[in-house]
Write an enzyme that holds these catalytic residues in place. Structure first.
Site, PDB file in Angstrom:
ATOM      1  N   GLN A  55     -31.934  66.529 -67.376  1.00 50.61           N
ATOM      2  CA  GLN A  55     -30.705  67.083 -66.782  1.00 50.61           C
ATOM      3  C   GLN A  55     -30.961  68.458 -66.162  1.00 50.61           C
ATOM      4  O   GLN A  55     -30.091  69.342 -66.186  1.00 50.61           O
ATOM      5  CB  GLN A  55     -29.593  67.157 -67.839  1.00 50.61           C
ATOM      6  CG  GLN A  55     -28.883  65.828 -68.060  1.00 50.61           C
ATOM      7  CD  GLN A  55     -28.128  65.342 -66.814  1.00 50.61           C
ATOM      8  OE1 GLN A  55     -27.689  66.114 -65.968  1.00 50.61           O
ATOM      9  NE2 GLN A  55     -27.979  64.034 -66.694  1.00 50.61           N
ATOM     10  N   SER A  56     -32.137  68.668 -65.593  1.00 51.45           N
ATOM     11  CA  SER A  56     -32.482  69.964 -64.996  1.00 51.45           C
ATOM     12  C   SER A  56     -31.604  70.299 -63.785  1.00 51.45           C
ATOM     13  O   SER A  56     -31.427  69.475 -62.881  1.00 51.45           O
ATOM     14  CB  SER A  56     -33.947  69.938 -64.562  1.00 51.45           C
ATOM     15  OG  SER A  56     -34.216  70.999 -63.662  1.00 51.45           O
ATOM     16  N   ASN A  57     -31.088  71.528 -63.785  1.00 50.25           N
ATOM     17  CA  ASN A  57     -30.367  72.035 -62.617  1.00 50.25           C
ATOM     18  C   ASN A  57     -31.338  72.498 -61.531  1.00 50.25           C
ATOM     19  O   ASN A  57     -31.014  72.481 -60.346  1.00 50.25           O
ATOM     20  CB  ASN A  57     -29.490  73.217 -63.014  1.00 50.25           C
ATOM     21  CG  ASN A  57     -28.498  72.834 -64.093  1.00 50.25           C
ATOM     22  OD1 ASN A  57     -27.644  71.984 -63.870  1.00 50.25           O
ATOM     23  ND2 ASN A  57     -28.615  73.440 -65.270  1.00 50.25           N
TER      24      ASN A  57
END
Ligand SMILES: *Cc1c(COP(=O)(O)O)cnc(C)c1O
Length: 316
Positions: A55-57
């Site tokens: 779930q990396s921004n």
């Protein structure tokens, strides 16, 4: 944040809205990517490679920036969070990166920064053989913290805004993940002659390890810019009170911070970084470690909320 401040003894809370930096749902990575993409464009790259958590921004924003400048984007997703559900793998930032047209790669562990960087090199080598010109945005702490430069700029912006609004801040609270934002802000504050205190809240590793990491970034910034703002080790303040049970995993204080901020202010935090930072801020206020005008630096990340829907409100 008048209504939220009522829950904080002796603190008037303000928020710097870097969740509104604009590109592809915004967040702190937009300011950091400005410098990486500047270098990529200089080198005439046509493809960006980046690694991060599922779930990396950072990877989502890099994919948005690549789209914006007409480059390809390859993202490598690392298994940093154990036992995640289907939503975590399909919604939130994953959905957005798909929509942005990124090519996905998987990396089986989440605690192997040099391994993840080495794998990016291998992918880059394959791409070169096919005639592409790849540019890697590296993860490991041994690299120059190019993204921190965006946060030195951000300090100039903050100090101007404070002056225009006749405001004075006593303390600043921010998430300290890779440490690029924290190091840039601290370096920038001292370089511009401001003595505002700053505390980093750890979402990723314990305060002791994070202290070394931020110190390393500060040293590199001093040599990159040939400027020494003489930041002392005591100036690198960190707390890891809201870290457990680990990166990307919720705890009661984090869920409470997420709900209270939404319900008092209509403001969304994210489950991985900013809600942990707000939980840390609550802890610091309760223990009289911060008081007066406190600025919470909102680093964004809200798209991840949709990957945590089931974890936050389990269906019965
Ligand atoms: C990446 C990220 C952070 C951490 O920033 P660093 O510069 O890596 O320390 C904080 N908040 C959000 C929402 C992020 O995406």
């Amino acid at each position: 944040m008048e209504r939220l401040s009522r829950h904080l003894d002796g603190v008037s809370l303000f928020v710097k809205r870097d969740d509104c930096t604009g590109l592809g749902f915004g967040g702190n990575k937009v300011r950091q990517l400005e410098y990486y993409f500047g270098q990529a464009i200089d080198e005439e790259a046509d493809t960006i490679l980046i690694t991060g958590a599922v779930q990396s921004n950072f990877v989502r924003t890099a994919a948005a920036a690549a789209a914006r400048v007409g480059m390809e984007c390859h993202i490598q997703l690392e298994e940093r969070v154990p036992d995640v559900d289907a939503l975590h793998r399909s919604s939130g930032n994953v959905l957005l990166s798909r929509l942005l047209g990124a090519t996905f790669h998987c990396y089986p562990t989440g605690e192997d920064e040099s391994g993840a960087d080495a794998r990016l090199e291998e992918i880059a080598e394959q791409l070169r053989r096919h005639g592409s010109r790849p540019y890697i945005i590296p993860l490991g702490a041994a690299h120059e913290p190019l993204g921190s430069l965006g946060y030195i700029d951000a300090v100039a912006e903050l100090l101007t805004q404070l002056e225009q609004q006749s405001l004075r801040m006593d303390h600043l609270v921010v998430t300290s993940g890779s440490g690029s934002t924290h190091a840039g802000l601290l370096f920038g504050l001292r370089a511009f002659g401001s003595q505002i205190g700053i505390t980093g809240v750890c979402p990723r590793r314990d305060a002791h390890s994070q202290q070394r990491r931020v110190a390393g970034h500060l040293e590199k910034l001093a040599s990159m810019l040939d400027l020494d703002p003489a930041v002392t080790p005591e100036d690198i303040r960190l707390t890891d009170v809201s870290l457990a049970p680990g990166y990307g995993r919720l705890n009661d204080a984090t869920v409470k911070a997420l709900q209270l901020t939404a319900r008092c202010e209509g403001l969304f935090l994210d489950p991985v970084y900013t809600a942990k930072a707000m939980a840390g801020l609550f802890h610091l206020a309760e223990h009289d470690q911060i008081s007066g005008n406190v600025l919470f630096w909102h680093t964004g990340g809200q798209p991840a909320l949709f990957g945590y829907g089931e974890a936050l409100f389990p269906q019965v």
